[in-house]
Design an enzyme around this catalytic site. Structure first.
Site, mmCIF file in Angstrom:
data_model
loop_
_atom_site.group_PDB
_atom_site.id
_atom_site.type_symbol
_atom_site.label_atom_id
_atom_site.label_comp_id
_atom_site.label_asym_id
_atom_site.label_seq_id
_atom_site.Cartn_x
_atom_site.Cartn_y
_atom_site.Cartn_z
ATOM 1 N N CYS A 42 -16.076 3.686 -0.795
ATOM 2 C CA CYS A 42 -14.991 2.779 -0.417
ATOM 3 C C CYS A 42 -14.527 2.980 1.026
ATOM 4 O O CYS A 42 -13.777 2.146 1.540
ATOM 5 C CB CYS A 42 -13.829 2.909 -1.392
ATOM 6 S SG CYS A 42 -13.244 4.585 -1.627
ATOM 7 N N GLN B 249 -10.093 -2.852 -4.073
ATOM 8 C CA GLN B 249 -11.369 -2.249 -3.707
ATOM 9 C C GLN B 249 -12.415 -2.509 -4.779
ATOM 10 O O GLN B 249 -13.547 -2.911 -4.483
ATOM 11 C CB GLN B 249 -11.199 -0.741 -3.512
ATOM 12 C CG GLN B 249 -12.492 0.007 -3.236
ATOM 13 C CD GLN B 249 -13.130 -0.402 -1.922
ATOM 14 O OE1 GLN B 249 -12.496 -0.311 -0.873
ATOM 15 N NE2 GLN B 249 -14.381 -0.848 -1.953
ATOM 16 N N HIS C 291 -6.602 1.242 -7.374
ATOM 17 C CA HIS C 291 -7.040 0.512 -6.177
ATOM 18 C C HIS C 291 -7.879 -0.699 -6.621
ATOM 19 O O HIS C 291 -9.076 -0.773 -6.364
ATOM 20 C CB HIS C 291 -7.862 1.435 -5.283
ATOM 21 C CG HIS C 291 -7.982 0.975 -3.864
ATOM 22 N ND1 HIS C 291 -7.468 -0.230 -3.408
ATOM 23 C CD2 HIS C 291 -8.592 1.551 -2.773
ATOM 24 C CE1 HIS C 291 -7.734 -0.362 -2.127
ATOM 25 N NE2 HIS C 291 -8.402 0.689 -1.715
ATOM 26 N N ARG D 59 -14.247 -6.966 0.903
ATOM 27 C CA ARG D 59 -12.796 -6.823 0.753
ATOM 28 C C ARG D 59 -12.107 -8.088 1.256
ATOM 29 O O ARG D 59 -11.151 -8.579 0.642
ATOM 30 C CB ARG D 59 -12.292 -5.602 1.534
ATOM 31 C CG ARG D 59 -12.649 -4.241 0.976
ATOM 32 C CD ARG D 59 -11.896 -3.902 -0.296
ATOM 33 N NE ARG D 59 -10.452 -3.905 -0.100
ATOM 34 C CZ ARG D 59 -9.750 -2.870 0.396
ATOM 35 N NH1 ARG D 59 -10.368 -1.740 0.737
ATOM 36 N NH2 ARG D 59 -8.441 -2.950 0.522
ATOM 37 N N ASP E 19 -16.255 8.919 -3.113
ATOM 38 C CA ASP E 19 -15.084 8.752 -2.259
ATOM 39 C C ASP E 19 -14.789 10.116 -1.651
ATOM 40 O O ASP E 19 -15.363 11.131 -2.069
ATOM 41 C CB ASP E 19 -13.905 8.249 -3.105
ATOM 42 C CG ASP E 19 -12.721 7.763 -2.271
ATOM 43 O OD1 ASP E 19 -12.821 7.754 -1.033
ATOM 44 O OD2 ASP E 19 -11.692 7.399 -2.878
ATOM 45 N N ARG F 173 0.891 -1.172 0.000
ATOM 46 C CA ARG F 173 0.000 0.000 0.000
ATOM 47 C C ARG F 173 0.918 1.209 0.000
ATOM 48 O O ARG F 173 1.470 1.589 1.045
ATOM 49 C CB ARG F 173 -0.905 -0.040 1.231
ATOM 50 C CG ARG F 173 -1.926 1.087 1.339
ATOM 51 C CD ARG F 173 -2.788 0.838 2.565
ATOM 52 N NE ARG F 173 -3.682 1.940 2.859
ATOM 53 C CZ ARG F 173 -4.927 2.058 2.402
ATOM 54 N NH1 ARG F 173 -5.396 1.124 1.598
ATOM 55 N NH2 ARG F 173 -5.691 3.073 2.725
#
Length: 309
Positions: free
Chosen positions: A262, A133, A130, A290, A222, A103
């Site tokens: 998310c 996600q 991402h 997830r 988001d 990450r």
């Protein structure tokens, strides 16, 4: 040969559908109390330059449920590319562990890690993409809608890493994808151009949230200011002031619309608490998935990265 999970664009539709089918199976088995441990003896190294709730907990929990173990590497532990080169870190980890999830702030760091690692590398989030996600989002859509075909997804807000991964997903599955964003906040131009070429007429970049949300099956948002953009927060609040998901905007969408985020969410900014906690919201389903989607990715990569696979 080894396989990495850096971008959904690296896979075929059949590949991603296989991962989603595996995720559905692993979720059903977990809920039924069945023990599925295909990664016994495997270790996952977790390189995190950014703080995390969902990504860290779901990968740590996921590898443990699959029979493996994890090693968490915080920013101060290795200082990726500073204390030691990314290449040297990749080569060392490849001698000790079986999988790496990273990450990172820079997508370039992730790509370099994958280039020098001899084991699978998983994108846990970068400034560009991402995919973990969005894989969980696709899983959630299939659960709620029964299929992905003919879906219209409206993303209201910044053309960020999540949007870039949605563009790749839309190209894979032939989705109608509309982004409503202020001028200057469009997604990565190369990713956008590729997606528009693969599914002509199905990708739209708009400035009007209501037009984007019109009859949409999914309305997604988001945060306006992501990690690393804190210095821009005041300017971004001003630019995105008219790009909030609220009850009025939802009236433009399909009556069965799914509201996605998310997380983490800033209630009262990009989305109202009424909508985030309302009956059309599936944000907790996304968060739960997830776990299952990433378990599927780890199993999928481990299986296909074995010698001779």
């Amino acid at each position: 040969m080894k396989v990495d999970f850096l971008s959904l664009a690296d896979f075929s539709r059949a590949d991603v559908e296989s991962m989603l089918d595996d995720a559905d199976r692993l979720k059903a088995e977990l809920r039924a109390g069945k023990s599925t441990r295909p990664l016994v003896g495997k270790t996952l190294a977790m390189i995190f330059e950014k703080p995390s709730l969902r990504t860290r907990v779901t990968f740590e929990t996921g590898i443990k449920q699959l029979g493996g173990a994890s090693v968490y590497l915080a920013p101060e532990d290795i200082r990726l590319g500073a204390r030691e080169t990314v290449a040297d870190i990749a080569r060392n980890l490849s001698r000790w562990v079986d999988l790496i999830v990273a990450r990172t702030f820079s997508h370039r760091s992730l790509v370099e890690l994958a280039q020098h690692a001899t084991i699978p590398v998983i994108n846990g989030l970068t400034d560009l993409l991402h995919p973990a996600q969005v894989l969980a989002d696709l899983m959630t859509m299939r659960e709620r809608r029964g299929a992905l075909e003919n879906a219209t997804v409206a993303f209201i807000g910044d053309g960020n890493n999540v949007v870039n991964s949605w563009l790749n997903a839309a190209a894979l599955f032939g989705l109608d994808f509309r982004l409503a964003c202020p001028p200057g906040y469009e997604p990565d131009p190369k990713i956008l151009a590729r997606a528009q070429a693969l599914v002509p007429g199905r990708i739209q970049i708009l400035n009007d949230p209501a037009a984007a949300a019109k009859d949409a099956d999914v309305v997604y948002t988001d945060v306006w200011t992501s990690m690393g953009q804190e210095a821009e927060s005041q300017a971004r609040r001003a630019a995105f002031a008219g790009y909030q998901i609220n009850a009025a905007l939802l009236r433009e969408a399909s009556k069965d619309v799914l509201v996605m985020h998310c997380l983490p969410a800033h209630r009262g900014e990009e989305i109202t608490a009424e909508v985030l906690d309302g009956p059309r919201s599936v944000v907790l389903d996304q968060a739960e998935n997830r776990l299952h989607a990433q378990k599927a990715v780890m199993v999928w990569l481990s299986t296909r990265s074995q010698p001779g696979a």
